[in-house]
Design a protein around this motif. Structure first.
Motif, PDB file in Angstrom:
ATOM      1  N   GLY A  36       0.834  -1.197   0.000  1.00  0.00           N
ATOM      2  CA  GLY A  36       0.000   0.000   0.000  1.00  0.00           C
ATOM      3  C   GLY A  36       0.864   1.241   0.000  1.00  0.00           C
ATOM      4  O   GLY A  36       2.066   1.186   0.273  1.00  0.00           O
ATOM      5  N   LYS A 214      -5.542   0.187   1.445  1.00  0.00           N
ATOM      6  CA  LYS A 214      -5.749   1.565   0.994  1.00  0.00           C
ATOM      7  C   LYS A 214      -6.653   2.280   1.983  1.00  0.00           C
ATOM      8  O   LYS A 214      -7.736   1.794   2.306  1.00  0.00           O
ATOM      9  CB  LYS A 214      -6.385   1.585  -0.400  1.00  0.00           C
ATOM     10  N   VAL A 236      -5.170   1.264  -6.037  1.00  0.00           N
ATOM     11  CA  VAL A 236      -4.516   1.304  -4.726  1.00  0.00           C
ATOM     12  C   VAL A 236      -3.422   2.357  -4.657  1.00  0.00           C
ATOM     13  O   VAL A 236      -3.283   3.055  -3.652  1.00  0.00           O
ATOM     14  CB  VAL A 236      -3.935  -0.087  -4.373  1.00  0.00           C
TER      15      VAL A 236
END
Length: 264
Positions: A36, A214, A236
């Motif tokens: 992420g 996310k 993302v």
């Protein structure tokens, strides 16, 4: 049966939750990477899973035991943690740092047993740092330091190994070296590896599963071949990428699409 499980986990700090409603499980011997953007909640998640945060709700269980009811010493016998490390002002030697990983196995009077000594030698050999034993940690390169702290975590002799962005601040050769060590630990020692990572291409060939995070929420979990798509990366990471097959691993690999600037 899951070795480790989180259900509806939300966690954060005094000003509120950073991660929300996260559920997943780890089986024995799995290698899972959390991917992420910076600020997505990766470090918060890995701390919350070990009971290191006070502002939490939901469930986390290790060997079917509620981790929030366990003492820190009990957790340390199940999970070894390698955090992000940025400064090295202390002057401990490599051997002294690795010895710290054995404290949970020692009695009140401490002292190094023959088992402690064997385990310390074993983990130094596994991480290939035996020749550094007398050196001060502040005098080592970034890759050497990271291997030392992985060795300290291994000295705890736990089934689970958690790492927070182990490739941070390392050049490319050290990044690959660290992940090769982790993969060897998974395959040869049966360790369950759970790591956060920012380098997508680095995580792909070593992970059975990846989890996209996310805004503090899980977007998807699954094998890299399934999840590494142009659509997922754009969703993302807000980045436009090209997906291709690596000629060696036959796994997906990404490269950024650089669009030329428009002329005024």
């Amino acid at each position: 049966m899951a070795l480790f499980e989180a259900k509806n986990l939300s966690a954060g700090y005094e000003n509120g939750f950073v991660i929300e409603n996260i559920s997943f499980s780890l089986k024995e011997g799995e290698f899972i990477s959390i991917l992420g953007r910076n600020g997505s909640g990766k470090s918060t998640l890995i701390k919350a899973l070990q009971g290191l945060l006070k502002n939490v709700s939901g469930q986390v269980r290790v060997d079917e035991k509620n981790i929030f009811l366990l003492k820190s010493r009990q957790i340390a016998k199940k999970i070894a943690y390698v955090p992000q490390i940025f400064s090295y002002s202390f002057e401990f030697s490599v051997l002294e740092i690795i010895h710290m990983g054995r404290y949970i196995h020692q009695g009140r009077l401490g002292g190094t047993s023959s088992l402690d000594s064997r385990k310390i030698e074993e983990v130094m050999n596994l991480t290939e740092i035996s020749h550094l034993r007398e050196k001060k940690i502040a005098h080592l390169s970034g890759g050497e330091r990271q291997r030392v702290f992985i060795a300290r975590a291994l000295a705890q002799d736990t089934p689970l190994l958690f790492l927070d962005e182990p490739s941070s601040h390392l050049d490319i050769s050290y990044q690959v070296e660290i992940y090769q060590i982790l993969k060897r630990l998974q395959k040869e020692k049966g360790k369950t590896i759970f790591t956060t990572e920012h380098n997508i291409n680095l995580a792909i060939p070593y992970s059975e599963k990846i989890m996209f995070l996310k805004g503090g929420k899980v977007q998807a979990v699954g094998p890299p071949k399934k999840l590494i798509t142009r659509e997922n990366i754009k969703k993302v990471f807000q980045a436009d990428v090209e997906i291709r097959e690596n000629i060696h691993s036959r796994l997906p690999e990404i490269s950024l699409i650089h669009k030329p600037e428009e002329k005024a």
